[in-house]
Structure formats: structure tokens, C-alpha cells
Write an enzyme that holds these catalytic residues in place. Structure first.
Site, PDB file in Angstrom:
ATOM      1  N   ASP A   8      -8.207   2.498   7.227  1.00  0.00           N
ATOM      2  CA  ASP A   8      -8.773   1.350   7.943  1.00  0.00           C
ATOM      3  C   ASP A   8      -9.316   1.852   9.277  1.00  0.00           C
ATOM      4  OD1 ASP A   8      -9.216  -0.982   9.518  1.00  0.00           O
ATOM      5  OD2 ASP A   8      -7.685  -2.088   8.402  1.00  0.00           O
TER       6      ASP A   8
ATOM      7  N   PHE B 129       4.158  -6.887  19.959  1.00  0.00           N
ATOM      8  CA  PHE B 129       3.865  -8.307  20.137  1.00  0.00           C
ATOM      9  C   PHE B 129       4.913  -8.963  21.025  1.00  0.00           C
ATOM     10  CE2 PHE B 129       1.794  -7.263  16.066  1.00  0.00           C
ATOM     11  CZ  PHE B 129       0.498  -7.634  16.401  1.00  0.00           C
TER      12      PHE B 129
ATOM     13  N   ARG C 262     -10.386 -10.122  10.835  1.00  0.00           N
ATOM     14  CA  ARG C 262     -10.705  -8.815  11.418  1.00  0.00           C
ATOM     15  C   ARG C 262     -11.305  -8.935  12.818  1.00  0.00           C
ATOM     16  NH1 ARG C 262     -10.192  -4.737   7.746  1.00  0.00           N
ATOM     17  NH2 ARG C 262     -11.408  -3.330   9.073  1.00  0.00           N
TER      18      ARG C 262
ATOM     19  N   GLU D 150       0.829  -1.205   0.000  1.00  0.00           N
ATOM     20  CA  GLU D 150       0.000   0.000   0.000  1.00  0.00           C
ATOM     21  C   GLU D 150       0.866   1.258   0.000  1.00  0.00           C
ATOM     22  OE1 GLU D 150      -3.970   1.522   2.297  1.00  0.00           O
ATOM     23  OE2 GLU D 150      -2.395   0.657   3.548  1.00  0.00           O
TER      24      GLU D 150
END
Length: 351
Positions: free
Chosen positions: A100, A72, A191, A22
Site C-alpha cells: 500500500d 490514536f 482513503r 492479509e
């Protein structure tokens, strides 16, 4: 006029990941406007310059592609930390591309300061104080504002159809007629279950030959509120530049959303699907005003309607080709407004 574009949480290298792809596509389409733009990321590369080798204040505009702030395993994420250090040094307005709904701008410092490794950074290094303009892909700016209500320095919001970037690139092409091996195809992620009910409704227990590509997996669909017996075939992720070609293997490709996307975001996947050799079928709730295509045949309300429409397309090549011609015509009419889209983008970044 010099422009820097960064991804706020992902290393930009090539087309193997969606965030990297993107960012590169946006870089290309901005370059094609005749603007001087650099991608800044962790390392020098084919498309990128390193954060360490440029001065952010040498740039007249800083454009940031949205990302989450996740560490993470509790470990430092150099892509996030380097991007936010870069942003924190900038002394002018920052333009945040909000593509988003799950990825509003947020500061990393509140998430860093209590980590065992927080001593490696200071608040001054990471806290972004420049004013931020959110350029929202969603037309409903109230939703964009609500997503950013906890951020003090977000001061402006403007709608712009960012997702059209791919169809306005100089090398864009419609997909060629493709042999059909599938009835329906759908690409996406789980999602966090936000679309689980829709996915089960349209993709499971249909009796059709359906493929689900992307990073969703069958074992994620376990909510007892949405029972099912037979799943589609899950085939995993593909490169972003292969989506239209992948969709073209099917007679129809499905578009669905969730409550924050319905009648708000037109997604990149809409244009990728419209450009393919698959007939685009859209969940009615995603676009109740038929902004995308003003033709009810492209919309389905439930599983039964999807099955009926796909069977009609399977048994009538005339209908299939007619609907493909309509969607391609709409896409080409949108592409014909490329200069207007480019001017609107420049206006959004205050040029």
C-alpha cells in the site's frame, strides 16, 4: 530455514480485519511453498505465536507486512510497539512487504519520544537498525524509493507482484454463477479522499443500482469540487474472504486507483474481482497500457462510458458471459505460472 512474518501495526487473530487477513493469507501461501514460517503477534492463537515467547534471532528471515505508525488518541499502540521492539532486536536484513503506497516503512521512536508515556520505552528498544529490503507491489520503484526517502536503513528495492498471493493458494476457486441483484459494485475505503473524484465520477448519479461496500461512508463525500445528487448504497465492511462472493452479486465490478497506483500497482482487488462472477470494468487511467487485460471492452474513461457498458452487459447475456470467460481465462493463465511466482518470491527474500 525458519521464517517469521509479522504485521507492523495490527494484531493478527483471524479474518475479521484486512490487515490480519492479509497476514494470515501470506503465511498460508508461504507455507504452501514448503517453507517453515510462523506468524508472530501479540498473543498465541490459532495462527500465531506471541512476541514474548520467541527469539526473533532464531529466524533466518523476518518478513514484515506494511502498516502505518499511528497512536490514536495519543495512547500507546501495543501492536505497533511490540512489532517494532521485535524488529529492533533482529540482527539480519528485514524484508518489508510494501503493498500500500500509503504505508512505507517508518520508525516509531520519533513518534514516541515526546509522548507522556515515552518513559516506558527507550530509543534502543524501538530504533530499528537492521538493513531493510522493500519488496514493492508497485512496478515503479522510483515511487517506492520516494516514499522511503527519509529512512536511512532502507537499502534495497525490488518489484514483486505480492497481490497474486490469493490466487496462488491451494484452495483458491473461481466464483460460481450468481443471481444478479446489482448493476455495479465497488469495494474500498475513502482513503483520505485521494480517490474521491474518481468515486464520484463512476459511482454517483449514474441511474444504476450501485453498491459501495467497505469502510467508506456517504457523509465523507463532501468536497465541493466533486458535487453529486444521488449516492450509491453504502453497506459497510465485509470479511476479506467474502469479497469475490460479494462482487458476484453484481453484473459489473469497478476497479479504480489514484495517481500513485495508476500504471504502477496491480492490487489484490483486481484478482478478487477477476475471480468473481461480475465483469471487471477498469478505469482507463488505472491501467493505460492494458497490462491487466488486453481488451478495450474492459476499460471505461468516465461515467457515461460506464453506464453504456453496464447497460450493454445487462441487455446481452452473451456479451456478459464472453467477457467473464475472457477474464477467468486470463486469471487461470496467471495461476498456471504459480511455480514461477513462488520462485520469484523466494528470490525476493534472498533464498
Amino acid at each position: 530455514m525458519k521464517i517469521a512474518i509479522i504485521n507492523m501495526g495490527n494484531n493478527v487473530i483471524n479474518f475479521k480485519t484486512v490487515p490480519s487477513s492479509e497476514t494470515i493469507y501470506l503465511f498460508k501461501v508461504i507455507s504452501e511453498m514448503g517453507l517453515n514460517v510462523d506468524i508472530i503477534s501479540l498473543k498465541n492463537g490459532v495462527y500465531t505465536k506471541s512476541f514474548d515467547e520467541v527469539d526473533v534471532n532464531d529466524y533466518d528471515r523476518l518478513i514484515v507486512v506494511n502498516s502505518s505508525i499511528n497512536f490514536f488518541g495519543g495512547k500507546p499502540n501495543l501492536a505497533i510497539l511490540s512489532a517494532q521492539k521485535f524488529m529492533a532486536k533482529y540482527k539480519s536484513k528485514i524484508y518489508y512487504l510494501f503493498t500500500d503506497i500509503r504505508l512505507p516503512f517508518s520508525q516509531s521512536w520519533p513518534n514516541v519520544k515526546n509522548r507522556p508515556w515515552a518513559y516506558l520505552y527507550t530509543e534502543e528498544e524501538l530504533l530499528i537498525k537492521s538493513p531493510i529490503k522493500v519488496i514493492s507491489q508497485g512496478i515503479n520503484l522510483d515511487i517506492a524509493k520516494a516514499a522511503h526517502k527519509k529512512v536511512d536503513n532502507v537499502i534495497e528495492f525490488e518489484y514483486f507482484p505480492i497481490e497474486q498471493y490469493k490466487i496462488h493458494m491451494n484452495d483458491f476457486q473461481l466464483s460460481k454463477p450468481t443471481k444478479k441483484t446489482l448493476d455495479v459494485i465497488y469495494g474500498g475505503s475513502f482513503r483520505s479522499g485521494q480517490r474521491e473524484s474518481k468515486m464520484v465520477e463512476f459511482l454517483f448519479d449514474t441511474g444504476l443500482n450501485i453498491e459501495f461496500f467497505g469502510n467508506a461512508r456517504e457523509k465523507q463525500f463532501k468536497n465541493p469540487k466533486y458535487p453529486w445528487t444521488k449516492a450509491p448504497v453504502f453497506t459497510g465492511k465485509i470479511p476479506m474472504n467474502m469479497v469475490s462472493e460479494k462482487n458476484s452479486q453484481a453484473i459489473a465490478a469497478l476497479i479504480i486507483g489514484d495517481k500513485n497506483y495508476n500504471d504502477n500497482f496491480i492490487t489484490l482487488r483486481v484478482w478478487e474481482t477477476m475471480a468473481s462472477d461480475a465483469v471487471m470494468l477498469i478505469d482507463e487511467e488505472f491501467d493505460t497500457k492494458h497490462r491487466i487485460i488486453n481488451d478495450a471492452r474492459f476499460y471505461v474513461n468516465n461515467r457515461a462510458e460506464l453506464i453504456d457498458r453496464v447497460n450493454e452487459l445487462k441487455h446481452s447475456d452473451v456479451l456478459r458471459k464472453e467477457m467473464l470467460s475472457i477474464q477467468h481465462d486470463i486469471l487461470n493463465k496467471t495461476r498456471a505460472k504459480k511455480a514461477e511466482w513462488q520462485d520469484a518470491f523466494k528470490k525476493a527474500i534472498d533464498l
